[in-house]
Design an enzyme around this catalytic site. Structure first.
Site, PDB file in Angstrom:
ATOM      1  CB  SER A 226      -8.745   2.248  -3.463  1.00 33.95           C
ATOM      2  OG  SER A 226      -7.457   1.928  -2.948  1.00 33.95           O
ATOM      3  CG  HIS A 227     -10.349   4.591   2.363  1.00 39.72           C
ATOM      4  ND1 HIS A 227     -10.796   5.009   3.581  1.00 39.72           N
ATOM      5  CD2 HIS A 227      -9.009   4.729   2.427  1.00 39.72           C
ATOM      6  CE1 HIS A 227      -9.789   5.419   4.326  1.00 39.72           C
ATOM      7  NE2 HIS A 227      -8.689   5.255   3.644  1.00 39.72           N
ATOM      8  CG  ASN A 228     -11.213  -0.781  -2.632  1.00 39.66           C
ATOM      9  OD1 ASN A 228     -11.952   0.167  -2.864  1.00 39.66           O
ATOM     10  ND2 ASN A 228     -10.317  -1.218  -3.504  1.00 39.66           N
TER      11      ASN A 228
ATOM     12  NE  ARG B  26      -5.479  13.948   5.579  1.00 41.44           N
ATOM     13  CZ  ARG B  26      -6.489  13.141   5.894  1.00 41.44           C
ATOM     14  NH1 ARG B  26      -7.682  13.663   6.160  1.00 41.44           N
ATOM     15  NH2 ARG B  26      -6.315  11.843   5.954  1.00 41.44           N
TER      16      ARG B  26
ATOM     17  CE1 TYR C 137       0.422   2.036  -4.549  1.00 44.78           C
ATOM     18  CE2 TYR C 137       1.695   3.917  -5.293  1.00 44.78           C
ATOM     19  CZ  TYR C 137       0.520   3.385  -4.801  1.00 44.78           C
ATOM     20  OH  TYR C 137      -0.564   4.205  -4.574  1.00 44.78           O
TER      21      TYR C 137
ATOM     22  CG  HIS D 219      -2.046   0.986   1.144  1.00 41.52           C
ATOM     23  ND1 HIS D 219      -3.089   0.858   0.263  1.00 41.52           N
ATOM     24  CD2 HIS D 219      -2.289   2.122   1.847  1.00 41.52           C
ATOM     25  CE1 HIS D 219      -3.925   1.873   0.426  1.00 41.52           C
ATOM     26  NE2 HIS D 219      -3.457   2.660   1.375  1.00 41.52           N
TER      27      HIS D 219
ATOM     28  N   GLY E 120      -2.310   8.334  -9.406  1.00 44.10           N
ATOM     29  CA  GLY E 120      -3.109   7.128  -9.284  1.00 44.10           C
ATOM     30  C   GLY E 120      -2.848   6.376  -8.000  1.00 44.10           C
TER      31      GLY E 120
END
Length: 743
Positions: free
Chosen positions: A104-106, A126, A62, A59, A542
């Site tokens: 994303s906040h999956n 932010r 990468y 996270h 991204g």
């Protein structure tokens, strides 16, 4: 190097950490831990082990996806800032720029849907104002399981409430997005959020800790124990029988965030270069923001954790560094301006505390209660070992039937009504009515069309904004699916009259250690990249969200594309809705029997299968340019691209919420009007503009019929005619999803 204490309070000793292997619960592999020990020439203590686990997580680092991402095309003559900062920046002329990114906040949304979605909005905002930009819009892109499941209904309700609650309270309009439903997302919903801001280019700031002796200023909320190890939580799969870690989900406060946002933007404008760098404390909290800023500048940082504002007692260095408490920022400030910058924040009722200094020694050092609790090289902390993932063509792609699905349409009118009631197609107005889309008063095109349009304050320029996903297509063919996501996004921008100028992405995939999943990620990214280059839309920012699996079952490979377009004069914009009876309706592009992966295939078979036809990038670029040129010339008064449900749904949607209907005829079987062929548009042309439009369009447009003020919607094909009462059709479309959610 200095001796690092081996123990803090009741934390395990380095020897106990090695024996218990607790680091594996945090995502560090045995090989990575051993490499850290070898590099340090000692055993890392509890805090250091936690820092490496967070910073080396997928996270944050990468490390597994970077080989794919580094191939993205991210530069053209408009790009001011590409990937690597809080957000990407693109020149829009007149010394102005647009700043945007998606996140994303999956995982958090699957566990705590309200707070997971809300803090997703707070975090991406932010990223925008950390660049010195004023946020102007939020969009979302959501995927849930099938709507007939009660838990899915709960997730939908809470995710929508979380996005609305945060965005509305902070005063940033939620102007668009898209929502779809498929069973593969039942255990792992997708909550992707895109934020957009604008700035004067002179105010641009980046997240670098430059300048030896400059001060590290902590601003915003105090630090608590929420969100600890959120980064590593987002770098692992779900198991349905395992209670998920709710402590890894943060709790947001949009009213506090507004204070932080306003003060940060004011600091940038008031103090200029005295504020050297800014970064928000997002994933991995204080460690990621401080270490990444130092690493990008090639410097070190020394922090005194006793000075970190705390809202809970007896917090340890491990907790202080890894907390993901929201509404916090880190600023690098020149010493002579420190007091004045801090006062700006304290006057707003916020914490503003100097917690450290930029150094030239390349070390990451943390002091706590008079002891050194961390002493490592910055570059080593922010640079995990290179990962080389194996990839393999998914078995389904090697065995998939290459024939095109052939639907049987016995009653085309009934089929259209069924499609209009499908949860993915039906109106989402009942959901997006919760969003305040008009706050700040610059929204020109509101939710409900192909793309939103927001005026650049104080000008006539407009920014067209959209988010699009192609999960089903990417499942059937990763490269074509990635390409189609970009084409669809660009089409949505184009039909407003705007020119696409750049994109961001959220790459939502399963476990990258699975060679088939990694193949999907790699090839979907190739498809995105190829079309982005052809359409001149650089990929400037991204996010990658991997490990979207439950009990070993991954979601569809789901790349989300967020795109921004520029329109020089918002008065030239058009929408998808027909404007007056008598206007002529044309088809731009060519329909084909593209049923694999379509809503019709899912409706009739309950699943999707088959191969896809390749995307013609040159044709996509040519037809989009034609549509834009004709809108700007005043020859098109309404434009809508063909997407889910095909041309029949597209034409029906163009009449909804208007007093008009359509009487059209197509020279193909009626089934083809439900095909989802890319690079196809339906447009309305005033009679007075017919000759000019046909001259410019040549053989790229086909006359279909007229806009009417009749009560009946009529679409005649070579084998069947669809005839429906427009009001009945519209009511079904508008009420279907609300009915499904409430029954």
């Amino acid at each position: 190097m200095s001796q690092v204490p081996t123990e803090m309070q009741a934390e395990p000793t380095p020897a106990e950490i090695k024996q218990s292997r607790v680091y594996q619960q945090w995502g560090l592999t045995q090989a990575e831990y051993e490499q850290i020990c070898q590099h340090l020439d000692r055993l890392p203590n509890y805090t250091e082990t936690g820092l490496f686990a967070a910073m080396w997580s997928e996270h944050c680092s990468y490390k597994k996806s970077k080989p794919v991402l580094k191939r993205f095309w991210s530069q053209n003559d408009r790009v001011i800032q590409g990937p690597g900062e809080g957000a990407g920046v693109i020149d829009i002329g007149d010394g102005q720029a647009v700043v945007f990114k998606a996140e994303s906040h999956n995982h958090p949304s699957a566990v705590e849907p309200y707070e997971g979605a809300a803090t997703g909005v707070g975090g991406i905002l932010r990223d925008i104002f950390s660049m010195g930009a004023q946020p102007i819009a939020v969009l979302d892109s959501l995927r849930f399981g099938e709507i007939n499941d009660n838990y899915t209904k709960h997730l939908v309700d809470q995710v929508i409430a979380g996005i609305a609650g945060y965005g509305n309270a902070i005063g940033i309009p939620t102007v668009g997005g898209e929502i779809a439903f498929d069973d593969v997302y039942k255990g792992n919903p997708l909550v992707n959020v895109m934020a957009v801001g604008t700035l004067d280019q002179a105010d641009l700031h980046v997240g670098k800790a430059r300048g030896t002796g400059n001060k590290i200023l902590y601003v915003g909320a105090a630090t608590g124990r929420d969100g600890i190890h959120g980064a590593t939580f987002a770098s692992s799969d779900f198991e349905s029988e395992t209670e998920q870690d709710r402590s890894a989900v943060q709790v947001g406060d949009p009213f506090l965030e507004k204070l932080v946002m306003d003060a940060t933007i004011q600091a940038v404008r008031q103090f200029g270069s005295d504020v050297v760098g800014i970064q928000d404390m997002g994933a991995a909290g204080l460690v990621s923001s401080s270490a990444e800023m130092a690493g990008k500048a090639g410097n070190g940082v020394h922090l005194n954790l006793d000075r970190v504002p705390q809202r809970e007692t007896n917090m340890t260095p491990y907790e202080l560094m890894l907390s993901e408490s929201q509404e916090r920022m880190l600023l690098v400030v020149k010493p002579e301006a420190l007091e004045r910058v801090a006062k700006l924040f304290t006057d707003a009722g916020l914490s503003a505390v100097e917690i450290g200094t930029v150094t030239d020694d390349g070390r990451y050092q943390l002091q706590f209660h008079g002891q050194t609790v961390t002493d490592v090289e910055v570059n080593y902390l922010v640079t995990p070992p290179k990962q080389h993932q194996a990839e393999r063509v998914p078995h389904r792609l090697e065995t998939e039937d290459r024939t095109q699905y052939q639907p049987q349409i016995e009653d085309a009118s009934a089929t259209l009504m069924q499609l209009l009631g499908q949860s993915t197609i039906a109106s989402k107005a009942g959901l997006f009515r919760h969003f305040d889309s008009m706050v700040r008063t610059d929204t020109v095109i509101r939710p409900g069309g192909d793309a939103a349009l927001v005026r650049v304050t104080g000008t006539n320029k407009g920014l067209a904004l959209t988010t699009d996903i192609s999960g089903r297509y990417t499942y059937l063919d990763p490269e074509i699916g990635g390409a189609r996501a970009v084409v669809e996004a660009a089409q949505n921008i184009t039909v407003t009259g705007a020119t696409p100028i750049g994109l961001t992405d959220c790459l939502n995939f399963g476990d990258p250690d699975d060679p088939e999943v990694y193949y999907e990620l790699d090839h979907a990214s190739q498809g995105i990249n190829t079309i982005a280059q052809r359409l001149n839309t650089p990929i400037i920012s991204g996010n990658v969200s991997l490990y979207n699996e439950t009990d070993g079952q991954p979601i569809y490979p789901t790349p989300m594309v967020g795109m921004v377009g520029l329109l020089q004069d918002v008065h030239q914009a058009t929408t998808s809705f027909v404007k007056q009876a008598g206007d002529l309706v044309y088809l731009i592009g060519t329909l084909g029997p593209d049923f694999n992966g379509s809503e019709l295939q899912k409706l009739q078979t309950g699943t999707i299968h088959g191969r896809l036809r390749p995307v013609d990038a040159d044709r996509a670029a040519d037809l989009q340019a034609l549509v834009r040129d004709q809108i700007l010339a005043g020859n098109i008064t309404a434009a809508h691209d063909v997407a889910e449900g095909g041309l029949a749904v597209t034409l029906a949607e163009m009449t909804f919420t208007t007093p008009f209907s359509l009487d059209v005829q197509v020279n193909c079987p009626v089934a083809w009007t439900f095909a989802e062929t890319p690079s196809v548009f339906a447009v309305a042309v005033p009679v007075a503009r017919q000759a000019e439009f046909e001259r410019d369009a040549r053989n790229r447009a086909q006359y279909l019929g007229r806009v009417t003020d009749e009560a009946t919607f009529s679409l005649q094909a070579t084998d069947q005619t669809i005839r429906l009462d427009k009001a009945t059709m519209q009511q079904h479309y508008q009420e279907a999803l609300s009915w499904q959610l409430n029954h």
